[in-house]
Design a protein around this motif. Sequence first.
Motif, short mmCIF file in Angstrom:
data_model
loop_
_atom_site.label_atom_id
_atom_site.label_comp_id
_atom_site.label_asym_id
_atom_site.label_seq_id
_atom_site.Cartn_x
_atom_site.Cartn_y
_atom_site.Cartn_z
N GLU A 90 47.77 47.84 47.78
CA GLU A 90 48.99 47.76 48.57
C GLU A 90 50.06 48.76 48.12
O GLU A 90 51.10 48.88 48.77
N GLY A 91 49.82 49.45 47.02
CA GLY A 91 50.75 50.47 46.58
C GLY A 91 51.74 50.05 45.52
O GLY A 91 52.65 50.82 45.17
N ALA A 92 51.60 48.84 44.98
CA ALA A 92 52.49 48.42 43.89
C ALA A 92 52.16 49.20 42.63
O ALA A 92 51.04 49.70 42.45
N THR A 93 53.13 49.30 41.74
CA THR A 93 52.95 50.04 40.50
C THR A 93 52.55 49.08 39.38
O THR A 93 53.30 48.16 39.05
N LEU A 94 51.38 49.28 38.80
CA LEU A 94 50.95 48.46 37.67
C LEU A 94 51.71 48.91 36.43
O LEU A 94 51.45 49.97 35.87
N ALA A 95 52.66 48.08 36.00
CA ALA A 95 53.51 48.45 34.88
C ALA A 95 52.86 48.13 33.54
O ALA A 95 53.08 48.81 32.54
N VAL A 135 42.81 37.20 30.23
CA VAL A 135 43.34 38.34 30.98
C VAL A 135 44.68 38.72 30.38
O VAL A 135 45.39 37.89 29.81
N GLU A 136 45.00 39.98 30.49
CA GLU A 136 46.29 40.45 29.98
C GLU A 136 47.45 39.93 30.85
O GLU A 136 47.31 39.84 32.07
N PRO A 137 48.59 39.62 30.24
CA PRO A 137 49.79 39.37 31.04
C PRO A 137 50.09 40.62 31.86
O PRO A 137 50.07 41.73 31.33
N THR A 138 50.35 40.43 33.14
CA THR A 138 50.38 41.55 34.07
C THR A 138 51.71 41.61 34.82
O THR A 138 52.19 40.60 35.31
N VAL A 161 50.47 36.86 36.51
CA VAL A 161 50.77 38.09 37.24
C VAL A 161 52.17 37.97 37.85
O VAL A 161 52.43 37.06 38.64
N LEU A 162 53.05 38.89 37.50
CA LEU A 162 54.43 38.88 37.98
C LEU A 162 54.67 40.07 38.90
O LEU A 162 54.36 41.21 38.55
N ALA A 163 55.22 39.80 40.08
CA ALA A 163 55.63 40.84 41.01
C ALA A 163 57.13 41.05 40.90
O ALA A 163 57.90 40.09 41.06
N GLY A 167 39.76 35.30 40.47
CA GLY A 167 40.79 35.28 41.49
C GLY A 167 42.01 36.09 41.08
O GLY A 167 42.59 36.82 41.89
N THR A 168 42.42 35.97 39.82
CA THR A 168 43.54 36.75 39.31
C THR A 168 43.24 38.24 39.37
O THR A 168 44.07 39.05 39.83
N LEU A 169 42.06 38.63 38.91
CA LEU A 169 41.69 40.05 38.91
C LEU A 169 41.57 40.59 40.33
O LEU A 169 41.88 41.76 40.58
N ASP A 170 41.15 39.76 41.27
CA ASP A 170 41.11 40.19 42.67
C ASP A 170 42.50 40.55 43.17
O ASP A 170 42.68 41.54 43.90
N TYR A 171 43.51 39.75 42.77
CA TYR A 171 44.87 40.05 43.20
C TYR A 171 45.42 41.30 42.53
O TYR A 171 46.27 42.00 43.11
N VAL A 172 44.96 41.60 41.33
CA VAL A 172 45.34 42.87 40.70
C VAL A 172 44.84 44.03 41.56
O VAL A 172 45.58 44.99 41.83
N ASP A 173 43.62 43.93 42.03
CA ASP A 173 43.07 44.99 42.90
C ASP A 173 43.82 45.06 44.22
O ASP A 173 44.09 46.15 44.74
N VAL A 174 44.15 43.90 44.78
CA VAL A 174 44.91 43.86 46.03
C VAL A 174 46.26 44.57 45.86
O VAL A 174 46.68 45.38 46.70
N ALA A 175 46.94 44.27 44.76
CA ALA A 175 48.26 44.86 44.53
C ALA A 175 48.17 46.39 44.41
O ALA A 175 49.03 47.11 44.94
N LYS A 176 47.16 46.87 43.73
CA LYS A 176 46.98 48.32 43.61
C LYS A 176 46.74 48.93 44.99
O LYS A 176 47.32 49.98 45.31
#
Length: 483
Positions: A344-349, A366-369, A389-391, A333-342
């Motif tokens: 949506e155009g967010a920048t993976l820092a 999973v890595e702290p994101t 995962v922090l936005a 579920g966490t990794l799915d949201y990483v894909d969703v964020a990408k």
Amino acid sequence: MPERDGNFIDGAWTQAESGETFEVVNPARTDEVVSTFPLSDESDAARAVEAARAAADDWANTPGPARGKILREAGSLLEDRREDLVQLLTREEGKTHDEARPEVVRTVDIFYHYAEKAADYGGTVKAANSSRKTLHTRKEPLGVAALITPWNYPIAIPAWKLAPALAAGNTVVIKPATQAPTVAAEVVGALEEAGLPDGVVNLVTGPGSAVGEAFTTHPEVDAVSFTGSGVVGTEVYRGATAEGKRAQAEMGGKNPTVVMPSADLDEAVSIVGAGAFGVTGQACTACSRAIVHADVYDEFVAGIVDYAESLSVGAGDEGNDMGPQISEGELEGTLDYVDVAKTEGATLATGGERLEDGEHADGFFVEPTVFADVDNDSRLAQEEVFGPVLAVIRAEDFEEAVTAANDTRYGLSTSIVTDSHAEANEFVDRAEAGVVKVNEKTTGLELHVPFGGVKESSTNTFREQGDAGLDFFTTTKTVYRNY
């Protein structure tokens, strides 16, 4: 500690009528079986409720100080076993020792707190409107309380429901989460050893669709207290209230921390980082949105990236800063949201990857994101992730920051980091959340004050903890005496 790996019904440890079981595995080392518990169904749940009902009158008529003595002894037994419980909690849920130990200590403190409350929670005396008359209230138990608890705080949350329910004179049936029932069974075992009469507490393990639903709808259950996901909590609340029961449900969050230019930026990074990545982000009060003033936005992003990258990830019993997620499903579920964020155009820092090699090969790591440039209308900013995962969201001024913080269907915990009294006071006034903090992380709760959310974070009927926790489990009788 004695091994307890069964249901506890009417004073006896027993297996499910079906004989079926399930295994609880260590999320850091999935080849390690921590315990085996009964895969119970509606018939086991019904036996537990019947036992609780049979014991209800005697327990309700037990004097409060006597009930408190049992709670105090249970707390003492748990305190004596603190380090064993820390080890067990880490193996079962994945927390680091530094996270598990405060949870165990909190559990002990909860029992001590409500042990004292049991002795003096009786009612109030009021002045009558005529002479030769007295007027007072009495607090009385509801009867049988059903408790449904989650896996992320698997010893503290059962304790903060059990202790006030018992202190107020209710009997209890409890269904802990199947991912982490072992420490909850240890709490019940301590109550048994402390002298709790048979039938007063009954523990049944198994799926929520069978055991939880049976507890929620059983006609002999008077109150239902739930903590967990919003989807399940809403169904539990509807099912319980449709049957005329008192019910409460504490559910999810999308908790923000606002960072203003007046704040010490290093302190702000530490506050947000601890709230976002502590307990692997698996807390309903975790900070999942950092809403940062434009004047310090870039500097904050650089700082929080350094913070995340400094954390060691691994098994909780090896001195790491962050442990695994509880299950394969939560990790996915966490990794799915990483894909969703990408998308949506967010920048993976930083972060965003599963850790699978070496010491991480057999766990759900999973890595702290950190994502920067997040739109507050995006799914990443609006939906609960329940992982580390922090936005990070930019705000041009204080007004925009407060608006963004409140712009969510959730309202559990929120915080601001500022050195301005005016900003702090206005934020407290305007924040749409059940818990508001100034210069503190969104996680972490005191046990003697009310806890709960607003909006979709809660049914917003009763609060938990402190005197509010007792209020949920009691009804008030008003007594008029003419003489």
